[in-house]
Scaffold this motif. Structure first.
Motif, PDB file in Angstrom:
ATOM      1  N   UNK A  35       0.948  -1.209  -0.001  1.00 16.49           N
ATOM      2  CA  UNK A  35      -0.021   0.041   0.092  1.00 16.49           C
ATOM      3  C   UNK A  35       0.817   1.295  -0.065  1.00 16.49           C
ATOM      4  N   UNK A  36       1.894   1.290   0.975  1.00 12.65           N
ATOM      5  CA  UNK A  36       2.830   2.465   0.979  1.00 12.65           C
ATOM      6  C   UNK A  36       3.708   2.780  -0.579  1.00 12.65           C
ATOM      7  N   UNK A  37       3.989   1.504  -1.145  1.00  6.32           N
ATOM      8  CA  UNK A  37       4.440   1.699  -2.449  1.00  6.32           C
ATOM      9  C   UNK A  37       3.355   2.226  -3.440  1.00  6.32           C
ATOM     10  N   UNK A  38       1.946   1.814  -3.517  1.00 12.27           N
ATOM     11  CA  UNK A  38       1.024   2.455  -4.200  1.00 12.27           C
ATOM     12  C   UNK A  38       0.967   3.845  -4.116  1.00 12.27           C
ATOM     13  N   UNK A  39       0.947   4.339  -2.629  1.00 13.28           N
ATOM     14  CA  UNK A  39       0.624   5.759  -2.437  1.00 13.28           C
ATOM     15  C   UNK A  39       1.885   6.773  -2.686  1.00 13.28           C
ATOM     16  N   UNK A  40       2.741   6.069  -3.174  1.00  7.50           N
ATOM     17  CA  UNK A  40       3.965   6.906  -3.380  1.00  7.50           C
ATOM     18  C   UNK A  40       4.203   7.185  -4.852  1.00  7.50           C
ATOM     19  N   UNK A  41       3.264   6.392  -5.527  1.00  3.59           N
ATOM     20  CA  UNK A  41       3.121   6.702  -7.122  1.00  3.59           C
ATOM     21  C   UNK A  41       2.653   7.881  -7.467  1.00  3.59           C
ATOM     22  N   UNK A  43       0.680  10.735  -8.629  1.00  3.07           N
ATOM     23  CA  UNK A  43      -0.789  11.284  -8.526  1.00  3.07           C
ATOM     24  C   UNK A  43      -1.468  10.784  -7.344  1.00  3.07           C
ATOM     25  N   UNK A  44      -0.767   9.856  -6.201  1.00  5.52           N
ATOM     26  CA  UNK A  44      -1.112   9.584  -5.296  1.00  5.52           C
ATOM     27  C   UNK A  44      -1.047  10.213  -4.138  1.00  5.52           C
ATOM     28  N   UNK A  45      -1.556  10.092  -2.910  1.00  6.02           N
ATOM     29  CA  UNK A  45      -1.874  10.940  -1.973  1.00  6.02           C
ATOM     30  C   UNK A  45      -0.193  11.357  -1.186  1.00  6.02           C
ATOM     31  N   UNK A  46       0.791  10.280  -1.221  1.00 10.36           N
ATOM     32  CA  UNK A  46       1.861  10.489  -0.478  1.00 10.36           C
ATOM     33  C   UNK A  46       2.957  11.078  -1.506  1.00 10.36           C
ATOM     34  N   UNK A  47       2.765  11.159  -2.784  1.00  7.61           N
ATOM     35  CA  UNK A  47       3.760  11.342  -3.974  1.00  7.61           C
ATOM     36  C   UNK A  47       4.488  12.831  -3.634  1.00  7.61           C
ATOM     37  N   UNK A  48       3.747  13.849  -3.587  1.00  7.68           N
ATOM     38  CA  UNK A  48       4.152  15.162  -3.499  1.00  7.68           C
ATOM     39  C   UNK A  48       4.786  15.490  -2.104  1.00  7.68           C
ATOM     40  N   UNK A  49       4.136  15.071  -0.920  1.00  9.99           N
ATOM     41  CA  UNK A  49       4.742  15.289   0.407  1.00  9.99           C
ATOM     42  C   UNK A  49       5.791  14.617   0.380  1.00  9.99           C
ATOM     43  N   UNK A  91      -1.722   7.616   5.938  1.00 14.16           N
ATOM     44  CA  UNK A  91      -2.173   7.276   4.796  1.00 14.16           C
ATOM     45  C   UNK A  91      -2.426   5.772   4.433  1.00 14.16           C
ATOM     46  N   UNK A  92      -1.542   5.032   4.746  1.00 16.52           N
ATOM     47  CA  UNK A  92      -1.621   3.613   4.678  1.00 16.52           C
ATOM     48  C   UNK A  92      -2.641   3.015   5.374  1.00 16.52           C
ATOM     49  N   UNK A 114      -1.275  -7.347   6.936  1.00 19.79           N
ATOM     50  CA  UNK A 114       0.313  -7.455   7.320  1.00 19.79           C
ATOM     51  C   UNK A 114       1.000  -6.113   7.335  1.00 19.79           C
ATOM     52  N   UNK A 115       1.502  -6.118   8.393  1.00 16.51           N
ATOM     53  CA  UNK A 115       2.583  -5.025   8.638  1.00 16.51           C
ATOM     54  C   UNK A 115       3.579  -5.167   9.770  1.00 16.51           C
ATOM     55  N   UNK A 116       5.011  -4.439   9.437  1.00 17.55           N
ATOM     56  CA  UNK A 116       5.583  -4.676  10.633  1.00 17.55           C
ATOM     57  C   UNK A 116       5.394  -3.979  11.842  1.00 17.55           C
TER      58      UNK A 116
END
Length: 200
Positions: A35-41, A43-49, A91-92, A114-116
């Motif tokens: 999910x983290x990788x997806x949100x860093x793509x 147009x996704x919410x974490x990309x610009x930050x 965000x995740x 699943x998350x550490x």
């Protein structure tokens, strides 16, 4: 729908366990890293930050973020890791909550997260119970060297940044031993999953 959190030390084989569950049960599996990788793509919410945090130089020619460079920076600089976590983790969690609601509407029987950092990020607000995947440290070290190409130093450093086995065990509802005996791992999963179908 039963929501189950799955955690464990790095190299403990969480993905191996979850792949089996996904294949053999009516279960949706969501991995926080994916999910983290997806949100860093783009147009996704974490990309610009994330770009604002590290600078434009971490953007590849195709517009994607250079995750290898980011990983190297945060591995060496703990303050940058903390800043990145503050962007990614909320965000995740929000994404996973939405997916749980969607799966409920689809009448999926089980939802595995699943998350550490399930314990550190207070995912107990979301899941019904917690599984802890246990594996001997030496076996985990060997898996990290073999499967991820980690040096012994890197593997040890990553392990040191995680909660201790005692802390995990104290919080979990089910302890699954995932050693080198695959059949034993499968048997534990089958026995645990059967308990959810038995009358109370």
């Amino acid at each position: 729908m039963r929501v189950i959190g799955v955690t464990g030390g790095v190299g403990s084989g969480k993905s191996f366990v979850l792949n089996y569950i996904e294949e053999h049960f009516d279960a949706r599996v969501v991995k926080a890293d994916d999910v983290g990788h997806l949100l860093m793509m783009p147009g996704q919410v974490c990309y610009e930050p994330v770009i604002r945090l590290f600078g434009d130089w971490i953007v590849n020619e195709d517009g994607s973020l250079n995750r290898e460079t980011i990983a190297q920076i945060v591995f060496e600089k703990k303050d940058m890791l903390e800043k990145l976590d503050k962007i990614i983790h909320p965000a995740v969690k929000k994404y996973i909550v939405r997916e749980i609601e969607r799966s409920k509407k689809e009448e999926t029987e089980f939802f595995f997260i699943e998350a550490a950092l399930l314990l550190e990020d207070n995912y107990d607000e979301i899941y019904d119970e917690l599984w802890y995947i246990y594996c001997e440290k030496e076996v985990r070290m060997e898996r990290l060297r073999r499967d991820r190409g980690y040096s012994e130093e890197k593997a040890r450093k990553v392990m040191e940044n995680q909660l201790s086995e005692d802390e995990f065990e104290a919080k979990c509802d089910f302890l699954l031993y995932n050693d080198e005996d695959v059949a034993h791992t499968y048997l534990q999963i089958e026995r645990r999953m059967r308990t959810y179908y038995e009358p109370m």
